[in-house]
Design an enzyme around this catalytic site. Sequence first.
Site, PDB file in Angstrom:
ATOM      1  N   CYS A   1       0.833  -1.255  -0.157  1.00 51.67           N
ATOM      2  CA  CYS A   1       0.141   0.040  -0.072  1.00 51.67           C
ATOM      3  C   CYS A   1       0.761   1.359  -0.074  1.00 51.67           C
ATOM      4  CB  CYS A   1      -0.904  -0.126   1.258  1.00 51.67           C
ATOM      5  SG  CYS A   1      -2.071  -1.463   1.202  1.00 51.67           S
TER       6      CYS A   1
ATOM      7  N   HIS B   1      -3.747   6.457   1.268  1.00 47.22           N
ATOM      8  CA  HIS B   1      -4.394   5.061   0.814  1.00 47.22           C
ATOM      9  C   HIS B   1      -5.757   4.821   1.584  1.00 47.22           C
ATOM     10  CE1 HIS B   1      -4.274   0.831   0.648  1.00 47.22           C
ATOM     11  NE2 HIS B   1      -4.498   0.548   1.708  1.00 47.22           N
TER      12      HIS B   1
ATOM     13  N   ASN C   1     -10.271  -1.535  -1.386  1.00 46.30           N
ATOM     14  CA  ASN C   1      -8.894  -1.253  -1.156  1.00 46.30           C
ATOM     15  C   ASN C   1      -8.078  -1.895  -2.403  1.00 46.30           C
ATOM     16  OD1 ASN C   1      -6.262  -1.464  -0.335  1.00 46.30           O
ATOM     17  ND2 ASN C   1      -6.735  -2.045   1.856  1.00 46.30           N
TER      18      ASN C   1
END
Length: 309
Positions: A114, A237, A268
Site C-alpha cells: 500500500c 491510501h 482497497n
Amino acid sequence: MIGIKSIASYVPAEGLDNYAQGAKFAKDEEFIIGKIGSAFLPRKDAAQETSDLCVEAVNALFANNPELKRESIDALIVVTQNGDEEGLPHTAAIVQDKLGLPTHVAAFDISLGCSGYVYGIYAMKGFMEAAGLKNGLLVTADPYSKIVDPEDRNTTMLFGDAATATWMGEDATWQLGKAKFGTDGSGAPHLKVSDGVFFMNGRQVFNFALLKVPAHLHELLNESDLKADDIDAFCIHQGSAAIVDAVARRFEDAPVEKFIKDMVETGNTVSSSIPLLLEKHVMDAEWKCVAISGFGVGLSWGSAIIYRL
C-alpha cells in the site's frame, strides 16, 4: 526534472456485491459503507494474470496520450507483491513483452504493497534522472483476489482488483516535492501471506495507521515549510472508510473534507489506491499542492508533496 505527466487505470467491470457479502457475515449497510467503504469490489477474470491488468492500464495510458509512443519508453517499473504465477520472472519483464516495448527498456518490479506508489514514483524519478532517461512507466497491480480467503470476514469485504499506469517524464505538470518514508518490520506479522493465504490483524493495522500517518504528514509539512492550509487535498491510501476518516480526524489541522475518500466502487486496491485518486480527482483539477500518503504491509509508509508547475 522528472514528474508525473499522465495517469490511466484499469478496473475490471465484474466483481463482488459487498452487500451480498455483508449479508453472509451478518453485516449491515452502516458497516459496509461506514466502516468498509465499498459497495462493490472489482475482480479480475480467472484467466487474467497480474501482467494482463498491467497491460490494460498501460494501453489506456497510450490511448489517452497519442503523443507517447511505445518505442520511446526507457523504463518500466511494476509495483506488485502478487505477480504472475510464482513471481519469477519479474512481472515487468512479462509486461514488456506483452506490450511490445523495445528491448532497451529497463524493467523491474518493486515488492511493496500500500505504500508502493509513493516509493515507486521517487524510485522512478531517481532512476530516470541518474540514467538520463526520458519516458518511464510506473505500473501498479496487486490483485489480492489471488490470496484472500473468501470465507475470511476480516479481508474478503475489503479488497478490489485494479491496475494503474503513470507516465513519468520531463516537462510534467505535476512535480515531486519533499518525501518521507519509514519501515517497521516488527509489524510484519500483522499483514502477511502464509501458505498462499492472506492474513491481516485489522485492529493492529488500524492502530498503526492512526498513530503513524497523521504525525508523518505533519512532519512532512514542517520539513516542506508548508502549512495545512497550503494543501489543496490529501490523497491517502484507501485502506477502508474507517481508516481514512480516523486519520482525517486525528490530523486536526485541516477539514476532513480535504481528505479525499473514494472507494465505494473499487475497495482497497493496495498500491493502486493513490494513483486512482490522483487520476480521478487531481490530474485535471486546478489544485496547486497535494499531499499523498501510503501505508500498510511491511509495516511500511511513505508520504510526499506533489505540486503543479
